[in-house]
Design an enzyme around this catalytic site. Sequence first.
Site, short mmCIF file in Angstrom:
data_model
loop_
_atom_site.label_atom_id
_atom_site.label_comp_id
_atom_site.label_asym_id
_atom_site.label_seq_id
_atom_site.Cartn_x
_atom_site.Cartn_y
_atom_site.Cartn_z
N ARG A 230 -4.93 39.49 -20.20
CA ARG A 230 -6.23 39.16 -19.64
C ARG A 230 -7.01 40.45 -19.42
O ARG A 230 -6.44 41.49 -19.08
CB ARG A 230 -6.08 38.41 -18.31
CG ARG A 230 -5.66 36.96 -18.47
CD ARG A 230 -6.79 36.13 -19.09
NE ARG A 230 -6.51 34.71 -19.17
CZ ARG A 230 -6.01 34.08 -20.22
NH1 ARG A 230 -5.69 34.79 -21.31
NH2 ARG A 230 -5.82 32.78 -20.22
N GLU A 259 -16.37 38.03 -21.00
CA GLU A 259 -16.37 37.60 -22.40
C GLU A 259 -17.45 36.55 -22.61
O GLU A 259 -17.54 35.60 -21.85
CB GLU A 259 -15.00 37.02 -22.77
CG GLU A 259 -13.89 38.06 -22.71
CD GLU A 259 -12.52 37.51 -23.11
OE1 GLU A 259 -12.44 36.31 -23.43
OE2 GLU A 259 -11.55 38.28 -23.11
N HIS A 278 -11.22 38.29 -28.35
CA HIS A 278 -10.25 37.31 -27.85
C HIS A 278 -9.84 36.38 -29.00
O HIS A 278 -9.90 35.15 -28.90
CB HIS A 278 -10.83 36.51 -26.69
CG HIS A 278 -9.77 35.97 -25.77
ND1 HIS A 278 -9.98 35.78 -24.42
CD2 HIS A 278 -8.48 35.58 -26.00
CE1 HIS A 278 -8.88 35.28 -23.85
NE2 HIS A 278 -7.96 35.16 -24.80
#
Length: 312
Positions: A230, A259, A278
């Site tokens: 994370r 994000e 991601h």
Amino acid sequence: MKIAAARDFHGRVQTAAEAICPDIEWALTDKTGVWTRPPAGADAIVYAGTAYTNSFVDDMLSIAPPKWAHTEDAGIDGRFYDGMRAKGVPVTHSPGANAPEVAELAFAGLMWGAKHLGVLRAQQHAHHWEKLMLPGLSATTVLIVGLGAIGGRVAQYAKAFGMTVHGIRRSPRPVPGMDRQGVLADLATFLPDADFVVLALPISDDTTGMIDQTALRRMKKTAVLVNVGRGALVDIDALREALEAGVIASAFLDVLPVEPWPADSDLWDVPNLFITPHNGSLSPLYAERVADIWLENLKRFTAGEPLLHRAF
């Protein structure tokens, strides 16, 4: 039974789901946020595929609590989960469904740093021919922080390359294949020995910002940091300063504290930093594994049996 989900997820599971429960009424959406029918009154919701949007979360938090929610995620931090928890909705997740692909990307990031691929690519762009000394992985040590499904696979890949493997996890229970293992409180003593540090653990109060200025200064100047856990595990400002000052050699981040990361940030331009959006879990195989987990739980839900992988 009414299920709110994404069109792509529906296309993957419709036949099998309706064999389990023939009377399903589907409320479907996609990235546009437009529904085939209103999701209000859904008995179950599926947070996966193209439903993975802010508009889907907004809609799910605005309707009456469903009886069950399933997510494609392994980790359960964020607004969707906070909202489901506040509403008392049982949530099942998909641990391990993305492990092979995320571990592969983590190891790709490790290799990018180990073999100086960023430098070699820059030399190509500059039409410059200069040989570099590249370390052999069999003479290096990787520290994997988080030894779940993803970290465990990274360890397997590292062993296949002959690397020394150190691991950190919450529990002191031994994990096979570790040359050295500790718990979170031991991180500071493990960092100085690592040529590569791979973060593959969820976020929590005791892991937020765990890689800060102090931790970075404990690492080797030649070290490579890889984060597929994370974004908030790493103090981004401290990392940028460390990279620019040569405190560590390079970093590979598939996750960031915000994000998408702001387009106008100068973090994008740090030369010894590789940012991916991601992207680690984005594979058709991941979607198939999530569907299989959900279908098994649909059987259990309709039969009134305990659900697998219940997060809360």
